[in-house]
Design an enzyme around this catalytic site. Structure first.
Site, short mmCIF file in Angstrom:
data_model
loop_
_atom_site.label_atom_id
_atom_site.label_comp_id
_atom_site.label_asym_id
_atom_site.label_seq_id
_atom_site.Cartn_x
_atom_site.Cartn_y
_atom_site.Cartn_z
N ILE A 11 0.82 -1.21 0.00
CA ILE A 11 0.00 0.00 0.00
C ILE A 11 0.86 1.27 0.00
CG2 ILE A 11 -0.36 0.28 2.51
CD1 ILE A 11 -2.95 0.72 -0.33
N SER A 33 12.00 1.00 6.70
CA SER A 33 11.53 -0.32 6.31
C SER A 33 12.70 -1.27 6.40
CB SER A 33 10.99 -0.26 4.87
OG SER A 33 10.02 -1.23 4.64
N ARG A 34 12.43 -2.53 6.76
CA ARG A 34 13.53 -3.48 6.88
C ARG A 34 14.11 -3.81 5.51
NH1 ARG A 34 9.94 -7.67 10.07
NH2 ARG A 34 8.93 -7.31 8.06
N LYS A 87 -5.54 1.75 7.81
CA LYS A 87 -6.66 0.98 8.38
C LYS A 87 -6.27 -0.48 8.41
CE LYS A 87 -8.27 -1.54 5.79
NZ LYS A 87 -7.91 -2.62 4.80
N ASP A 165 -10.13 -7.60 6.81
CA ASP A 165 -9.19 -6.59 6.30
C ASP A 165 -9.85 -5.77 5.19
OD1 ASP A 165 -6.20 -5.58 6.08
OD2 ASP A 165 -6.93 -5.99 4.05
P1 NAP Z 1 2.45 -5.54 3.31
O1 NAP Z 1 2.91 -5.11 1.97
O2 NAP Z 1 2.39 -7.00 3.59
O3 NAP Z 1 3.31 -4.90 4.48
C1 NAP Z 1 3.75 -3.56 4.49
C2 NAP Z 1 5.15 -3.46 5.02
O4 NAP Z 1 5.13 -3.59 6.43
C3 NAP Z 1 6.06 -4.58 4.55
O5 NAP Z 1 6.59 -4.28 3.30
C4 NAP Z 1 7.09 -4.65 5.64
O6 NAP Z 1 8.18 -3.84 5.26
C5 NAP Z 1 6.40 -4.11 6.85
N1 NAP Z 1 6.15 -5.19 7.81
C6 NAP Z 1 5.41 -6.29 7.64
N2 NAP Z 1 5.42 -7.06 8.75
C7 NAP Z 1 6.20 -6.40 9.63
C8 NAP Z 1 6.61 -6.67 10.96
N3 NAP Z 1 6.20 -7.77 11.60
N4 NAP Z 1 7.40 -5.78 11.58
C9 NAP Z 1 7.82 -4.67 10.95
N5 NAP Z 1 7.47 -4.38 9.68
C10 NAP Z 1 6.68 -5.21 9.03
O7 NAP Z 1 1.01 -4.94 3.64
P2 NAP Z 1 0.13 -3.88 2.85
O8 NAP Z 1 -0.73 -4.57 1.87
O9 NAP Z 1 0.94 -2.74 2.39
O10 NAP Z 1 -0.86 -3.46 4.04
C11 NAP Z 1 -0.41 -2.67 5.13
C12 NAP Z 1 -1.63 -2.02 5.76
O11 NAP Z 1 -2.28 -1.24 4.75
C13 NAP Z 1 -2.66 -3.02 6.29
O12 NAP Z 1 -3.21 -2.57 7.48
C14 NAP Z 1 -3.71 -3.05 5.19
O13 NAP Z 1 -5.00 -3.33 5.69
C15 NAP Z 1 -3.65 -1.62 4.67
N6 NAP Z 1 -4.10 -1.50 3.28
C16 NAP Z 1 -3.65 -2.37 2.32
C17 NAP Z 1 -4.17 -2.28 1.04
C18 NAP Z 1 -3.73 -3.22 -0.07
O14 NAP Z 1 -4.25 -3.13 -1.19
N7 NAP Z 1 -2.76 -4.10 0.13
C19 NAP Z 1 -5.13 -1.31 0.73
C20 NAP Z 1 -5.50 -0.41 1.71
C21 NAP Z 1 -4.99 -0.52 2.99
P3 NAP Z 1 9.70 -4.34 5.55
O15 NAP Z 1 9.71 -5.85 5.52
O16 NAP Z 1 10.48 -3.72 4.45
O17 NAP Z 1 10.01 -3.77 6.89
#
Ligand code: NAP
Length: 303
Positions: A11, A33-34, A87, A165
């Site tokens: 996101i 970010s890691r 969110k 989610d």
């Molecule tokens: P994601 O790509 O799986 O995770 C986002 C980033 O968070 C990862 O790249 C990682 O970065 C970091 N992360 C993950 N687990 C972690 C941990 N245990 N400790 C520290 N850092 C961690 O998720 P996403 O889809 O972007 O979603 C993130 C949020 O945005 C959620 O709450 C989701 O509901 C919301 N969202 C997502 C979307 C969608 O389309 N995907 C849409 C709207 C809102 P590093 O590994 O580089 O640290």
């Protein structure tokens, strides 16, 4: 204002980076970010190091999944940064309330964003419904988790919320547009044998409101809310981006901003006016569904 993006994943790259870059109010000053980074922007792998080395960056936008997010939000507030939360705002209600109290005590802005509330047709739908009596409402939110969350196993771990989610996006719209609040009365939650969170949910609320969430829909995706009132029907389609009244599509409001530009515009206003915006109503419905939910088991599911 200088903002740091934390958690450079799906996101952050899909929505936050373009929205910040397009905004006059904002400068993307750092990432934390890691693994992830954004070309041309200073990147940190350790949040504490970022907080210590960049006191000039006064706003932090957290794009992590809900479970790891709290520790980052708490550290940011304790380091006197304003905080914007993706969110759902937290893995639990109490942790968000703790952040609310911390932000208030330190005079900082906390913004628990609900991006779907910024969809084009949500404000017009709310305005149309304001003087109507709602007789029933049905949410159908069916999408393909493999398409939208490739490899994101956290969604099926405790605190990942499973189908809530995306479902919480529908609930964020519902709680924004209904003229009177409703409460959950029953829920059936479908858990794959190998998952800690549900892949489907059927919800019933007071006031003849229902929700059908399912993460197993391949092909066309459905993000609809259909509402029957004393003065006719209204439907929101495409996740709140299209409005139909009496079965007729209303003209688009092209001058309105997209969802994430609108979130950053709101954050700019909140910071400059010294306010916070934390509405837990959608998350309360989800917590109630986990509290009242009847469990159905389904075959194992793999992303
Ligand atoms: P994601 O790509 O799986 O995770 C986002 C980033 O968070 C990862 O790249 C990682 O970065 C970091 N992360 C993950 N687990 C972690 C941990 N245990 N400790 C520290 N850092 C961690 O998720 P996403 O889809 O972007 O979603 C993130 C949020 O945005 C959620 O709450 C989701 O509901 C919301 N969202 C997502 C979307 C969608 O389309 N995907 C849409 C709207 C809102 P590093 O590994 O580089 O640290």
């Amino acid at each position: 204002m200088k903002v740091a993006l934390v958690g450079i994943g799906k996101i952050a790259l899909d929505q936050h980076v373009p929205a910040i870059r397009a905004a006059n109010d904002w400068e993307l000053a750092a990432t934390v970010s890691r693994k992830g980074a954004v070309a041309g922007v200073e990147s940190f792998t350790d949040f504490a190091v970022f907080l210590a080395q960049r006191p000039d960056v006064t706003v932090v936008s957290l794009c992590l999944p809900p479970v790891p997010r709290f520790a980052y939000a708490e550290a940011a507030l304790r380091a006197d940064r304003h905080v914007m939360l993706e969110k759902p705002p937290g893995a639990t209600l109490a942790e968000v309330q703790a952040l609310q109290m911390l932000a208030a005590a330190r005079g900082l802005t906390l913004y628990a964003t609900w991006h779907s509330r910024m969809a084009y047709a949500v404000a017009p739908a709310k305005a149309w419904l304001a003087d109507k009596t709602v007789r029933r409402a049905d949410i159908t939110w069916r999408e393909d988790v493999r398409r939208w969350h490739p490899g994101q196993n956290w969604v099926f771990e405790p605190g990942g919320m499973g189908v809530f989610d995306p479902g919480i996006n529908a609930l964020s719209i519902l709680t924004e547009i209904l003229p009177a609040p409703v409460h959950l009365t029953a829920a059936t939650l479908t858990y794959p044998e190998n998952c800690q969170t549900p892949i489907a949910a059927d919800l019933s609320f007071s006031g003849n409101v229902t929700a059908d969430f399912d993460w197993r829909q391949v092909g066309p995706q459905t993000w609809d809310i259909e509402i029957d009132t004393d003065e006719g029907t209204l439907a929101l389609r495409m996740g709140g981006n299209r409005l139909e009244v009496g079965g007729v599509e209303m003209a688009g409001e092209n001058s309105i901003m997209g969802e994430y530009p609108a979130l950053y515009a709101r954050m700019a206003k909140l910071v400059t006016t010294g306010q916070s915006d934390v509405d837990l109503a959608p998350a309360i419905h989800v917590a109630d569904a986990f509290s009242l939910g009847r469990r159905i088991m389904a075959p194992p599911f793999y992303l």
